[in-house]
Design an enzyme around this catalytic site. Structure first.
Site, PDB file in Angstrom:
ATOM      1  CG  ASP A  69      -0.418  -0.630   2.439  1.00 61.78           C
ATOM      2  OD1 ASP A  69       0.803  -0.860   2.507  1.00 61.78           O
ATOM      3  OD2 ASP A  69      -1.191  -0.893   3.361  1.00 61.78           O
ATOM      4  CD  GLU A 128      -3.921   3.890   6.835  1.00 58.77           C
ATOM      5  OE1 GLU A 128      -4.950   3.856   7.541  1.00 58.77           O
ATOM      6  OE2 GLU A 128      -2.896   3.252   7.108  1.00 58.77           O
TER       7      GLU A 128
END
EC number: 3.5.1.47
Length: 375
Positions: A69, A128
């Site tokens: 990520d 997120e």
């Protein structure tokens, strides 16, 4: 200072944290690095602010995937690093700069030392929020390049460097954001009987929400409802016409998540009637549980236990959330914790991972992929 080139890369990435689907500098940094590698050894496709990189095998019979990520968090950094965030109010406070550096290290190794099978590196935006894994999984690119297995790691501040922690089955919880808006009737503080006070309504709502886990969830199950923010009103002598409650829900099963939400909605309807107000609920970003496939995870744990430079432990499941769960829902694989020995935890403004963990992870995963991709 660690002389690893991937530590230096981590420090450059640490300077430019960006929020979900706005990782423009980050994507360009990654593309610039990839342009220095032998282009004939891999194929590259961009997707929004993410990147897919397929490293070609010598005689592929399957494709193995690895996800990193790439987004940061809306946190003001307080580490005191010389390479501190240059983006005000933004920080890599969840270790995604570490994740990207490790992925680049593994990728670089296999560009120079190809194995039999293809490898797919997935640089995923918006972990997120609002969630990049699910739409990336559903993209035409991943439909074409769907791996047979997929893996990922997450830094763990509480474990020492050299520790790998994971488990078969459920690792991370199902998660959902929670936003509840209330609208009543404001007015002068001296005439409360002529108003419908949303500060009072919000306080009552929060108290009632806390009964859900205590009275509506099986005691042998687990769930969390945390309210982290309440806003309402404008000044001390005006009764608030509006209020907003913000929080998060965590459960150990999708079924429990559905039951918790059903109960939240019933309580909110009761507040609507009891306090004569209008309400709305938004669950925001929702993540599926991270569930590690049993056979692959067991094999990986055995593999790690055979290494002399790392320690493998079986950890407990956690109420943390990760949208990698969507990928594991469709593709067998696993996620594991990587010890980074930081005195401050994830999402903390002073998170300071030990950078030695970068080379530990690169070494481990290049060995694992070499073993897995040549069998």
């Amino acid at each position: 200072m660690n002389g690893s080139p991937f530590v230096a890369i981590r420090r450059e990435l640490h300077k430019i944290p960006e929020l979900g689907f706005r990782e423009f500098k980050t994507q360009q940094f990654l593309l610039n690095y990839l342009s220095t590698l032998s282009a004939e050894r891999f194929e590259l496709k961009t997707w929004k602010t993410g990147i897919f990189v397929k490293v070609k095998g010598t005689n592929p019979t399957k494709m193995l995937g690895y996800r990193a990520d790439i987004d940061g968090l809306p946190i003001t950094e307080e580490t005191g690093y010389a390479f501190q965030s240059e983006h005000e109010g933004r920080m890599h406070a969840c270790g995604h700069d570490i994740h990207m550096s490790i992925a680049l290290g593994i990728l670089t190794h296999f560009v120079h030392h190809p194995i039999q099978d293809d490898l797919l590196f997935i640089f995923q935006p918006a972990e997120e929020g609002p969630g990049g894994a699910k739409p990336m999984l559903e993209s035409d690119i991943m439909k074409e390049w769907k791996p047979d297995a997929v893996f990922a790691l997450h830094i763990a501040p509480e474990y020492p460097v050299g520790t790998i922690a994971t488990k078969e089955g459920l690792l991370f919880a199902n998660t959902s954001e929670l936003y509840i808006d209330l609208k009543g009737k404001g007015g002068h503080a001296a005439y409360p009987h002529m108003t419908n006070d949303m500060v009072v309504a919000a306080c009552s709502l929060v108290s009632q929400l806390q009964t859900i886990v205590a009275r509506n969830v099986d005691p042998l199950d687990s769930a969390v409802i945390t309210i982290g923010k309440i806003t309402g009103g404008t000044v001390q002598n005006i009764i608030a016409e509006r209020a907003r409650v913000e929080g998060t829900i965590r459960t150990l099963s999708p079924e429990s998540m559905a039951r918790v939400k059903e109960r939240i909605e019933a309580i909110v309807k009761g507040v609507e009637v009891g306090y004569q107000c209008e309400t709305s609920i938004d669950y925001g970003c929702m993540y599926h549980q991270v569930y590690n496939e049993k056979t692959l995870t067991g094999e990986f744990m055995t593999f790690v236990q055979e290494q002399t430079d790392v320690t493998c432990i079986e950890c407990s499941k956690a109420m943390t959330g990760e949208d990698f769960g969507y990928m594991l829902k469709e593709i067998p694989g696993f996620m594991f914790w990587l010890g980074v020995d930081s005195p401050h935890g994830l999402h903390h403004s002073k998170l300071a991972p030990n950078e030695q963990a970068i080379d530990v992870a690169i070494s481990l995963m290049t060995k694992y992929f070499a073993m897995k991709g040549n069998d």
